[in-house]
Scaffold this motif. Structure first.
Motif, short mmCIF file in Angstrom:
data_model
loop_
_atom_site.label_atom_id
_atom_site.label_comp_id
_atom_site.label_asym_id
_atom_site.label_seq_id
_atom_site.Cartn_x
_atom_site.Cartn_y
_atom_site.Cartn_z
N TYR A 246 49.23 51.61 31.00
CA TYR A 246 49.57 51.22 32.37
C TYR A 246 48.33 50.62 33.04
O TYR A 246 47.20 51.07 32.82
N ASN A 247 48.54 49.60 33.86
CA ASN A 247 47.43 48.95 34.57
C ASN A 247 47.36 49.47 36.00
O ASN A 247 48.25 49.18 36.82
N PHE A 248 46.29 50.23 36.29
CA PHE A 248 46.10 50.80 37.62
C PHE A 248 45.35 49.81 38.52
O PHE A 248 44.50 49.06 38.05
N ARG A 249 45.66 49.87 39.80
CA ARG A 249 45.13 48.90 40.75
C ARG A 249 43.63 49.03 40.94
O ARG A 249 43.07 50.12 41.00
N ARG A 250 42.99 47.87 41.02
CA ARG A 250 41.57 47.76 41.35
C ARG A 250 41.49 46.73 42.49
O ARG A 250 41.49 45.52 42.26
N ASP A 251 41.44 47.20 43.72
CA ASP A 251 41.56 46.32 44.89
C ASP A 251 40.37 46.52 45.82
O ASP A 251 40.02 47.65 46.17
N TYR A 252 39.76 45.39 46.23
CA TYR A 252 38.65 45.42 47.18
C TYR A 252 38.97 44.52 48.38
O TYR A 252 39.59 43.47 48.22
N TYR A 253 38.45 44.94 49.55
CA TYR A 253 38.57 44.13 50.77
C TYR A 253 37.19 44.11 51.44
O TYR A 253 36.59 45.18 51.63
#
Length: 411
Positions: A246-253
């Motif tokens: 499964y591909n887990f989220r890697r999110d930056y802002y």
């Protein structure tokens, strides 16, 4: 983030903008051109063998070292509709590629550029700002952790409408997500978006203003059936066969601001950048130091993923001294890899926390001396601080301050 925004509001009256690495030395047509810089330095650590973001970890029994921090050799060529850039980095650890990309554009209008190859991730300000021009020895800990060595492989579209609104730059990139490693470990690609505004000549050309926002949308593939999700005061293990692959989220802002003001005493600059988001990491272990547990992966992570919410930021203030070649510099940065837990709870029995969840702050101060247009001396001292935890080796502040003296030559 609230404290960061309050500080930023009161700092705005301070009074730049950087040398972008994702470009040739000049867009004027030319045959092969060679530029670069060399940084040699001496460092003293507070304790032998410390983990450090100031040029890398110290050897087990050493608290001082001479080293080549960076030895960059950049070769580029530009014609009417394209350019090519190839940059190497040579240090005591060997020779490695830093940049290798091709750009092309319309010869009549260079507002729209297409870039393909190995280049700096177009996120925020400090990532693409060249280390040969930066006043501070290193980038902030948070950016070194999330985007180690700054580069990635992919393709990018850049738009700068020079004739209509020349102060805007928009960038959109698709990258592997695994950094300089040429072998992506999954089929998913990460997307980076960046929007910058630069006003270079305000208030009779005394004021320079830049600001921007960035977004990073990516994933990290799980190699196991278990992952650790954040809960109150720790992590909870979740085991399911569907978690493997499964591909887990890697999110930056992110958001950034740069202000420069030329005054009677000398130029003053203030730069700051904030980032928050979700970062899949691993647990700290004998093979993975706590400081590196949240580092973005260059290869497939083999352990259980820890899904951490993080934030980080830096403030950089420089002041030219009495219009001389001396500049005083003060920097402060913070990286909290796990904003869901207090340091006093880290290491508590049963909550699955490790040294990878510890928050660090760094206060640095020093001076630079531009001996001439090519040669610069930097003297800089860093105080690194962490609060105590319940972990055996982190019950008190780790003794990991670093003093650096650096000499740089740029050509």
């Amino acid at each position: 983030m609230r404290n960061y925004l309050v500080f930023l509001f009161y700092s705005l009256p301070f009074a730049a903008l950087g040398q972008n690495n994702n470009a040739p030395s000049s867009y004027d047509p030319h045959d092969i051109k060679i530029t670069g810089y060399l940084q040699t330095q001496f460092q003293v650590a507070q304790s032998p063998g410390i983990n450090s973001w100031s040029g890398g970890d110290f050897s087990e029994h050493s608290a001082s070292r001479f080293m080549l921090r960076r030895g960059r050799l950049k070769v580029d060529r530009v014609d009417k509709f394209s350019s090519v850039v190839f940059q190497l980095d040579g240090t005591q650890d060997g020779l490695r590629i830093m940049d290798a990309f091709i750009q092309f554009y319309s010869p009549e209008n260079r507002s729209l550029k297409f870039t393909a190859g190995l280049f700096n991730r177009p996120f925020g300000y400090s990532i693409a700002y060249s280390s040969g021009y930066r006043d501070f020895p290193e980038r902030a800990r948070v950016f070194q952790t999330l985007m180690p060595r700054e580069r990635d492989l992919g393709a990018m579209i850049s738009y700068k409408p020079n004739k209509i609104v020349p102060f805007i730059t928009a960038e959109l990139a698709v990258v592997n997500g695994s950094g300089l490693n040429a072998k992506d470990y999954d089929s998913n690609k990460d997307i980076i978006g960046n929007l910058n505004f630069n006003f270079d000549s305000l208030a009779n050309k005394k004021l320079h203003l830049g600001f921007g926002v960035s977004i990073y949308k990516g994933t990290v593939r799980s190699n196991t059936t278990t992952y650790l999700k954040p809960v109150q005061d720790g992590f909870e293990a979740v085991t399911d066969a569907a978690n493997e692959n499964y591909n887990f989220r890697r999110d930056y802002y992110g958001a950034n601001l740069q202000v420069g003001y030329k005054n009677g005493f000398g130029e003053t600059t203030f730069k700051t950048e904030y980032i928050e988001g979700k970062q899949p990491g691993v647990a700290a272990s004998a093979s993975t130091s706590g400081f590196a547990a949240s580092t973005s992966f260059a290869t497939q992570p083999t352990g259980n993923l820890y899904l951490r919410n993080f934030n980080g930021y830096f403030f950089w203030l420089t002041q030219q001294i009495a219009n001389t070649k001396l500049t005083a510099i003060v920097g402060y940065d913070v990286y909290d890899p796990n904003t869901d837990i207090d340091e006093a709870e880290i290491g508590k029995v049963g909550n699955n926390t490790t040294a990878g969840d510890i928050k660090f702050s760094t206060l640095g101060y020093g001076i630079t001396y531009a001996l001439n247009g090519r040669l610069k001396l930097t003297v800089y001292n860093e105080h690194v601080k962490n609060d105590g935890t319940q972990l055996t080796n982190y019950q008190d502040d780790v003794k990991d301050n670093v003093f650096t003296t650096r000499l740089q030559y740029r050509w």
